[in-house]
Write a protein that holds these residues in place. Structure first.
Motif, short mmCIF file in Angstrom:
data_model
loop_
_atom_site.label_atom_id
_atom_site.label_comp_id
_atom_site.label_asym_id
_atom_site.label_seq_id
_atom_site.Cartn_x
_atom_site.Cartn_y
_atom_site.Cartn_z
N SER A 76 0.83 -1.19 0.00
CA SER A 76 0.00 0.00 0.00
C SER A 76 0.88 1.25 0.00
N GLN A 81 0.33 -1.98 4.64
CA GLN A 81 -0.38 -3.20 4.29
C GLN A 81 0.21 -3.79 3.01
N CYS A 83 -1.04 -6.57 -0.04
CA CYS A 83 -2.04 -7.50 -0.54
C CYS A 83 -1.33 -8.49 -1.45
N LEU A 93 -4.92 -9.80 2.59
CA LEU A 93 -4.45 -8.49 3.01
C LEU A 93 -3.63 -8.69 4.27
N ARG A 103 -7.04 -9.80 6.37
CA ARG A 103 -8.27 -10.24 5.73
C ARG A 103 -7.91 -11.28 4.67
N PHE A 117 -3.43 -2.62 -5.10
CA PHE A 117 -4.17 -1.66 -4.29
C PHE A 117 -4.57 -0.50 -5.18
N ILE A 124 -8.84 -3.31 -2.95
CA ILE A 124 -7.91 -4.24 -3.57
C ILE A 124 -8.56 -4.75 -4.84
N THR A 138 -11.32 -2.75 1.52
CA THR A 138 -10.48 -3.00 2.69
C THR A 138 -11.02 -2.29 3.92
#
Lengths: 317, 955
Positions: A76, A81, A83, A93, A103, A117, A124, A138
Motif C-alpha cells: 500500500s 499493508q 495484498c 491483506l 483479511r 491496491f 484491492i 479494505t
C-alpha cells in the motif's frame, strides 16, 4: 547566457548488477518494489511472501498464510499493508509489521493472477483466471467483492490501477480500461493474449505485452499505437513488462534469460540485460530511481545504473 | 510462627516471621503514631485519607483527578469526533493495589480457571448431592449446579485423555475376580454414598452367576470422598431437624442418624425405598412425642441411642474401604430387592430412569414345522397375479409385485418367451402374420359377442370376482370359452373403474414431455402406451381400446389393457403437492434469448485485420458504457458517473440467440464465405473464448486472398482423397462421425463459422447447419482444399507473403505440407476431447502445456528452476522440448503428436514473423535461430524439416 543549458543527461539504464538475493522460497513468481522503492516483495512458489530491504538485501519479514504459490503482491502507499494473491484462489491483506493476515478474501473461482491496491489502499483489485476482476473493500468487514468486472472473456493476466482508472489485460487479447470517473470501459483489441499491462508514469499511455513477443505502447485516450517493441521472446509464459521511472525506456522480460530495454521514442533496443539462463519471470522498476528488480527462478537480482561499492560486487556471485 | 531450622522442611512458611521472643528482653517501646508511616513501592509516603475517602491512594499523588488535573474525560464534542465512545473497562478504574497479588484483578501468574483443580470435581459433586439429599431443604445445591459452569478442570481433561472415564476410579485396571475379592474382603465399605455402594452390591450379586472372561479388566471403583460441609446450626452433632419430606412420607426417624454410613436406613429412604420402615403419618421428629391422633402407641417415642451402635476402635478395618479413617459403625443392611434398582443409579445414563416394570418377556413362538414335501420355491402365474390383483388398488398391486421382485411383464429378459406377446414371438421366429381371426371371440358374430359379454358381465360381476380371486388357476385351467372370458370380463369390469380414474387423472394434461417410460424395453408396447396416454389427454373415453394392437390375441390385449391402465394411474402427472416442490429451470438450455452486452463488441475479424496492419486506434478501440458500483466510486474518491442508475457493470440486453438476421448481417459484411455469426451469446465458458480470438485471427482478408490464389493450384493427393466427401456438406452432425481427413476440411470452416466457439459440441452443431448451407451455396467444389489450406495458412499468418512467393516456384509441396500438418493438428484436437476444439493458436500451445499440470489456461508460469535441475547450457533448447513433452502427454498417439509439435512450431514462429517488421527480421533472426526455427522459411526448408522429423523427435 540568460538561460542555463539543460543539463545533458545520458539516459540511465540499470546496467550493473548490484545484488543477488537468494530468496529461498522456491521460484519467485513476482517481485515488486514497495511504494517508495526501499523495500521489495518477493512472491514465492512456496506459498510465502518475503519482504526484503533493497539496499542491504536482508530479509525483513516473511508472510506465510497462502495455501498455494503466491502469484502477485502489492504494497500500500503507506507501507502499512500488503495484498497478495495466490493460486489458492484467495487474496490476502497483510499487516506489514505484525505479519498477520488482516483479511482473507475468497470469491475467485480460479487462481488469482494479479492484485493491486488502489491509490489510497481502500480497494484491492484482483484479476483471476476465472476472467473476473474483483474489487475488494479494505475498509468494511464485508467479505464479498464490491464489484465483479466480468467483461473479460478469458483469464485476467494483469491489472494496474492509476487514480481513477483500472487497466486490465486478458488472455482474450484485449486490454480493458475502466474509467470510473467517466463510467466507461475502453477495450483495445491486441489479438494476442496479454501478459502484462502498465500505465506510463504520466498516465497518458498504456503498455501491453502479449504472447506474440511484442510490447505495444498505446495511446490511452484513442487507443492508437505509439510504439511497438520486439526482439524479445515471450511466447508461452506470463512475463512482466514495465516502463522506466522517467518513461524513457520500455522494459520487458524475456524467455531467453534477458531483460530487453528499448528506447521508448525510437523503439530501438538500447539494452539487452543478461540476467541468467532461465526465464526472467518478473521484474519491477524503481518508482523514482534507475533501479530494476528481476526475478529468475529462486533469486531476485537488483540492477542499478551505477555500480555500488566493491563489497557488494564481491557478494555477487 | 517461624519454624525452627530442624523441622522447617515439613512446613510451608508464609509471611514474614516474627522475631523470636526472648523472655529477658526489655519491652520495646511502642512505635509512636507519627512514625507509623506507609510507603508505597517507590518509597513515597502514602497518606491515609480515611477508609471511605480513598484509603491510602486517593487520586493522583494525593490530589484529585489526574496528572492534567480534574478533567471531565467524558465529554467530547460530537462534532469533531463522532462516535468515539469512551470505551471504559473495569481496569480503568483500578489502581495498582487492585492489580496486585491480593487485589481484585491480580496481574500475576495465577492458576487460570482451566487449570485450577477446584473447578468441577465429579466425585465431590456426587458427595455433595448425596449430602444435599439429607439436608433440610433438598436440592439447594441444585441451584449451584445450575449456575456452575460445565467445564472440567485440566486434570480431569488429562485423565480423560488417558482413558479415564467419569464414574471410574483412578488406578491400574483390575481383574474382575480380584476386584470382587477386594470388595468382598470383609470391611469393605464402598464409599459414603448409596449409589456406589449399591453398585458394588448389585454387581457382586450379578457376578455370581455371570460369566467373567479372564482377559477383561475393569477400572477400579470410584471413590466418593466425604463431603466436609461445615455445620451451620448451633445444634449438636447428629441433630436433624424436621424433615418435610420425611414427614410427608410418613416415616418417623427410627434410628440413630448415621452421618457417615450411607447405607443407613435414612439414607436409603432418600433413595426411594420409603416403604421399608414403619409407616407413620404426620410430623415426627426426635423431639416429638406421640400425637394424640396417632394410633400406634407402642412405638418408641424417645430416641434412645446406645453405644453399641458406635464403633469403638480406631483403625483396623480401613484398608480398601475408601472411607479414609472414618470410624463410624459399619453395618451392612441387607440387600433387598428393592434397593437394587436404586443401586442402579450409578450406572444409569444421565437422562434415563429405571423402568418401573420389568420389560415384558417376549414369547417366541417356534416356527411352524414344515411338511415333508415342502419345496421352498413359489411361482406366481402371471395371469393369476393379474386377475388376483385386479381386485385391489393398482398402486398396491404394483407395490406388491415390485416388492416380491416379480416384475414379470415389464422385463422381458426375466421371463423368457412367456413374457413376449405373440407378435414378438412371431417376429422372433420370422413368421408371417396369421390371416385368420386372432381370437375365438372374433369368430362369433358381433351381436352374439356383445350378448355374451354383457351376459358374462352381469352374471359374473359379483360371483366371478370371488371365483377368480380365490381359485384363478382353476379358471385358467378350464379351457372352455366361458372360463376364458370370465377373468377377462371381471378384469374388464374393474378395469372400467380404473380407466375412468386414469382418464380423470390425465385429461387435459398438456405436458408434452412424458418422462417415465414404463415399457421402454418393448418399443412397440411403449408406443401403444404413449398413444393411449395421448388419447387420455384428449379425453377420449375409449382411449384404451383404440390404442391396443388389434393384431394381438385377446388374452394379450387384456393383459396390456391392465398394464396400461395401471401404469397410467401410477405414473399420472405429478399432483400439485409434488409439483409445487419443483420449479422450472430459470435458464433452459434451449432458451431462445440470451443476455448480451448492449454494446456488442464488433466484428473481431475487422479488428484482427486492423491489428495485422497495425492500425490500432479507432478500429481496435471500443468504448462501452460501464457502471461502476457506488461504493467503488466512493472508495476511489470519484463521483458516481451514473448517479441514480441501479445498474452495475456493462448494461445487458436480451437478444435472440440464433436469429436469421445475425447471419445475414454478418454475411453481408464479410465476403461470400463469411461465417454466420451467432451473437456473442451465453458465456458458457470463458476459457474457450481465447482460442476463438485466435481463430478470428486466421480469418483476415489477406489470408483469404491467398486462399483464393491457392485454390487454383493443383491438388495434392491428400486433398484429392478428401474431395468426394464434399457433397455431404449440409448434414449437420457430419463433423462428428467423420474421419480425421474429412474433419480437416470441415473443421476450419466450423471454426470460422462458430464465431464464438463455446467448446460445447451441441452448440457447435447448432451453429453449423447454416454454415454448411452457406458453403454449399457459395463455394465451389474446390473449396475444401481452400479451407484446409486456409487452416495451414492461418496458422502461418505471418509469412504468407513469403510463402506466396515460394509457391510460385514450388507449388505442390507447400500445399501438401500444410495439409498434412493441418490434418494432424485437427485430429489431435479430436483425440484429446477435453481440449477445446481448435488447437491451432500459439496461445493454446501454452494452454495445452498447462492443462497437463492442472486445468490452467492462458500464459503459464515458468518452471520453478529449470537450470537447477538440468544443465544450464541447454536451457534454451529445453524450454520448447519441455512443452513438447507435455503435449505428448496430451496426445496419445505419438506420431501424430510429432506432426503436431512441428506444426505448432511453424505457427508460433509465423506469429512472430507477422509482428516483425521486415527490416527487423534480420536482426532478430539470430535469437530465433537458437530456437530451431526462424522467421521466413522457404518451402524447401520446411520440406526438409518435415523429412527430418524423426531426428527432431528427441527435442
Amino acid at each position: 547566457m540568460a538561460f542555463p543549458q539543460p543539463r545533458p543527461q545520458a539516459p540511465q539504464l540499470p546496467h550493473h548488477l548490484l545484488r543477488t538475493i537468494e530468496c529461498q522460497q522456491g521460484a519467485v513468481r513476482a517481485v515488486r518494489f514497495n511504494a517508495d522503492g526501499n523495500y521489495l516483495l518477493s512472491c514465492g512458489s512456496d506459498k510465502s511472501i518475503k519482504l526484503w530491504s533493497v539496499s542491504r538485501g536482508t530479509l525483513l519479514k516473511t508472510y506465510s498464510g497462502h495455501g498455494y504459490e503466491v502469484l502477485d503482491a502489492d504494497g500500500s502507499y503507506d507501507n502499512s499493508q500488503i495484498c497478495s494473491c495466490s493460486s489458492d484462489k484467495s487474496v490476502i491483506l497483510w499487516d506489514v509489521t505484525t505479519g498477520q493476515v488482516t483479511r482473507k478474501l475468497r470469491g475467485h473461482a480460479g487462481k488469482v493472477n494479479c492484485v493491486q491496491f488502489n491509490e489510497e489502499a481502500t480497494v484491492i483489485l484482483s484479476g483471476s483466471i476465472d476472467g473476473t476482476v474483483r474489487c475488494w473493500d479494505t475498509r468494511s468487514r464485508r467479505f464479498e467483492a464490491i464489484q465483479v468486472l466480468d467483461e473479460a472473456r478469458d483469464s485476467v493476466s494483469s491489472l494496474k490501477v492509476a487514480q481513477h482508472e483500472l487497466l486490465t489485460g486478458s488472455v482474450d487479447g484485449r486490454v480493458r480500461r475502466y474509467d470510473l470517473r467517466m463510467g466507461q470501459l475502453h477495450v483495445d483489441f491486441i489479438s494476442s493474449p496479454i501478459t502484462c499491462v502498465c500505465f506510463s508514469q504520466d498516465g497518458q499511455c498504456t503498455l501491453s505485452s502479449s504472447l506474440d513477443s511484442t510490447v505495444r505502447l498505446l495511446d490511452k485516450s484513442t487507443g492508437e499505437m505509439l510504439g511497438e517493441y520486439t526482439g524479445h521472446k515471450m511466447k508461452g509464459y506470463k512475463l512482466d513488462c514495465c516502463l522506466s521511472s522517467k518513461d524513457t525506456h520500455v522494459l520487458s522480460c524475456s524467455e531467453d534469460g534477458h531483460v530487453y530495454c528499448w528506447d521508448l521514442v525510437e523503439g530501438s533496443l538500447s539494452l539487452k540485460l543478461p540476467v541468467g539462463k532461465a526465464v526472467v519471470q518478473s521484474m519491477s522498476f524503481h518508482p523514482t530511481e534507475t533501479c530494476l528488480l528481476t526475478a529468475m527462478e529462486g533469486r531476485v537480482q537488483v540492477w542499478g545504473a551505477e555500480p555500488e561499492e566493491t563489497e557488494d560486487d564481491s557478494m555477487v556471485t | 510462627m517461624a519454624s525452627d531450622s530442624d523441622s522447617d522442611e515439613d512446613f510451608v512458611t508464609y509471611g514474614t516471621p516474627l522475631e523470636p521472643l526472648e523472655e529477658d528482653e526489655p519491652l520495646k517501646k511502642p512505635v509512636p503514631l507519627h512514625e507509623q508511616t506507609v510507603k508505597d513501592e517507590k518509597g513515597r509516603y502514602k497518606r491515609f485519607h480515611g477508609a471511605f475517602t480513598g484509603g491510602f491512594s486517593a487520586g493522583y499523588f494525593n490530589t484529585v483527578g489526574s496528572k492534567e488535573g480534574w478533567t471531565p474525560s467524558t465529554f467530547l464534542s460530537s462534532r469533531q469526533q463522532k462516535a468515539e465512545k469512551p470505551n471504559a473497562r473495569p481496569e480503568d478504574f483500578m489502581d495498582e493495589e487492585d492489580f496486585g497479588e491480593h487485589g481484585i484483578a491480580p496481574r500475576e501468574i495465577t492458576t487460570s480457571q482451566e487449570f485450577s483443580s477446584s473447578r468441577r470435581d465429579e466425585a465431590r459433586e456426587k458427595a455433595r448431592a448425596v449430602n444435599a439429599q439429607s439436608a433440610l431443604i433438598t436440592g439447594d445445591t441444585l441451584l449451584e449446579e445450575l449456575i456452575a459452569p460445565a467445564r472440567s478442570s485440566i486434570g480431569v481433561e488429562l485423565l480423560k485423555r488417558m482413558g479415564w472415564k467419569e464414574g471410574q476410579g483412578v488406578g491400574p485396571r483390575v481383574k474382575r475376580k480380584a476386584r470382587r475379592q477386594q470388595s468382598d474382603g470383609g470391611a469393605k465399605v464402598y464409599g459414603c454414598a448409596l449409589p456406589p455402594e449399591g453398585l458394588a452390591d448389585s454387581e457382586d450379586d450379578d457376578d455370581d452367576g455371570e460369566f467373567a472372561p479372564e482377559n477383561v479388566t475393569f477400572a477400579p471403583k470410584d471413590v466418593t470422598p466425604v463431603d466436609f460441609t461445615p455445620r451451620s446450626g448451633v445444634q449438636g452433632l447428629g441433630y436433624r431437624g424436621l424433615d418435610p419430606s420425611l414427614a410427608l412420607l410418613g416415616q418417623g426417624a427410627a434410628e440413630h442418624i448415621d452421618l457417615f454410613r450411607p447405607e443407613s436406613e435414612t439414607r436409603s429412604r432418600l433413595f426411594g425405598n420409603a416403604q421399608r420402615g414403619s409407616r407413620r403419618g404426620g410430623v415426627a421428629g426426635q423431639a416429638f412425642g406421640v400425637g394424640a391422633l396417632e394410633d400406634d402407641d407402642d412405638e418408641e417415642v424417645y430416641h434412645r441411642d446406645n453405644m453399641s451402635r458406635y464403633d469403638t476402635t480406631l483403625g483396623g478395618e480401613e484398608p480398601g474401604d475408601g472411607l479414609y479413617g472414618w470410624t463410624a459403625p459399619q453395618q451392612y443392611t441387607k440387600k433387598t430387592e428393592r434397593s437394587k434398582d436404586a443401586s442402579y443409579l450409578g450406572k444409569i445414563l444421565e437422562g434415563f430412569t429405571l423402568a418401573q416394570k420389568p420389560a415384558e418377556e417376549k414369547t417366541i413362538f417356534p416356527p411352524p414345522s414344515l411338511p415333508r414335501d415342502y419345496r421352498p420355491i413359489h411361482r406366481f402365474l402371471p395371469s393369476v397375479s393379474i386377475s388376483g390383483l385386479s381386485g385391489i388398488s393398482p398402486a398396491l398391486a404394483e407395490a406388491l409385485r415390485t416388492s416380491k421382485g416379480h416384475m414379470v411383464k415389464e422385463e422381458p429378459q426375466q421371463g423368457g418367451r412367456h413374457q413376449l406377446d405373440s407378435g414378438q414371438r412371431r417376429a422372433l421366429l420370422g413368421e408371417d402374420t396369421l390371416q385368420g381371426p386372432s381370437s375365438v371371440m372374433e369368430l362369433l358374430r358381433p351381436e352374439d359377442r356383445e350378448r355374451l359379454l354383457s351376459l358374462c358381465n352381469s352374471s359374473n360381476q359379483t360371483s366371478n370376482k370371488t371365483t377368480t380371486t380365490t381359485n384363478p388357476p382353476d379358471a385358467l385351467q378350464s379351457t372352455g370359452l366361458a372360463a376364458r372370458v370370465l377373468p377377462q370380463s371381471s378384469a374388464a369390469s374393474t378395469c372400467l373403474l380404473q380407466q375412468q380414474e386414469a382418464l380423470a387423472a390425465w385429461k387435459g394434461v398438456q405436458t408434452s414431455s412424458q418422462t417415465f417410460k414404463p415399457f421402454e424395453k418393448n418399443p412397440s408396447k411403449q408406443a401403444r402406451y404413449e398413444h393411449y396416454l395421448s388419447r387420455l389427454r384428449q379425453g377420449h373415453k375409449d382411449a384404451l381400446e383404440q390404442s391396443l394392437d388389434p393384431g394381438m390375441t385377446e388374452w394379450e390385449r387384456s393383459r396390456e389393457r391392465e398394464e396400461f391402465v395401471r401404469a397410467s394411474i401410477l405414473y399420472r402427472p405429478s399432483s400439485s403437492s409434488l409439483t409445487s416442490r419443483f420449479t422450472r429451470a430459470k435458464q433452459q438450455e434451449d432458451d431462445d434469448t440470451v443476455e448480451v452486452s448492449q454494446d456488442q463488441e464488433g466484428d473481431v475479424d475487422d479488428k484482427q485485420a486492423a491489428v495485422k496492419m497495425k492500425m490500432f486506434g479507432k478500429l481496435t478501440r471500443e468504448t462501452f458504457e460501464w457502471h461502476p458500483d457506488k461504493l467503488l466510486c466512493k472508495r476511489f474518491n470519484v463521483p458516481d458517473p451514473y448517479t441514480g442508475s441501479g445498474l452495475v457493470g456493462v448494461p445487458k440486453i436480451k437478444r435472440d440467440k440464433f436469429s436469421v438476421f445475425n447471419f445475414l448481417t454478418v454475411a453481408d459484411s464479410r465476403e461470400m464465405r463469411a461465417p454466420p455469426k451467432p451473437p456473442e451469446s451465453s458465456k458458457k465458458s470463458r476459457w474457450d473464448v481465447s482460442e476463438h480470438t485466435e481463430q478470428k485471427k486466421k480469418n483476415d482478408p489477406l489470408s483469404e486472398l491467398i486462399i483464393a490464389a491457392r485454390n487454383q493450384t493443383p491438388e495434392t493427393e491428400v486433398n484429392q482423397t478428401s474431395v468426394p466427401d464434399l457433397p455431404a456438406l449440409p448434414v449437420p452432425t457430419r463433423a462428428n462421425d467423420q474421419t480425421p481427413g474429412n474433419k480437416s476440411e470441415t473443421k476450419p470452416v466450423d471454426q470460422q463459422s462458430s464465431d464464438k466457439k463455446k467448446g460445447s459440441d451441441d452448440e457447435e452443431e447448432e451453429s453449423r447447419p447454416p454454415m454448411d448451407l452457406f458453403k454449399a451455396i457459395f463455394e465451389s467444389s474446390s473449396d475444401e482444399k481452400s479451407s484446409s489450406s486456409s487452416e495451414g495458412e492461418s496458422e502461418n499468418e505471418g509469412g504468407e507473403k513469403d510463402r506466396k512467393k515460394d509457391e510460385g516456384t514450388d507449388e505442390p509441396q507447400p500445399v501438401n505440407l500444410f495439409n498434412i500438418t493441418s490434418t494432424s493438428s485437427v485430429t489431435c484436437s479430436t483425440v484429446t476431447a477435453s481440449i477445446p476444439p481448435s488447437t491451432t493458436s500459439s496461445q493454446q500451445t501454452a494452454a495445452l502445456a498447462q492443462t497437463q499440470v492442472e486445468e490452467e489456461f492462458g500464459p503459464k508460469l515458468p518452471p520453478p528452476s529449470a537450470s537447477l535441475i538440468r544443465g544450464s547450457a541447454t536451457l534454451n533448447e529445453e524450454k520448447p522440448s519441455k512443452r513438447g513433452k507435455e503435449k505428448k502427454h496430451k496426445n496419445k498417439k505419438q506420431h501424430k503428436h510429432k506432426k503436431d509439435k512441428k506444426k505448432k512450431k511453424h505457427k508460433k514462429h509465423k506469429h512472430k514473423g507477422k509482428q516483425q517488421k521486415s527490416k527487423k527480421e534480420a536482426s532478430n533472426s539470430s535469437s530465433e535461430d537458437s530456437d530451431g526455427d526462424d522467421g521466413p522459411v522457404s518451402t524447401e526448408e520446411l520440406l526438409k524439416r518435415l523429412k527430418s522429423v524423426p531426428s527432431h523427435q528427441s527435442w
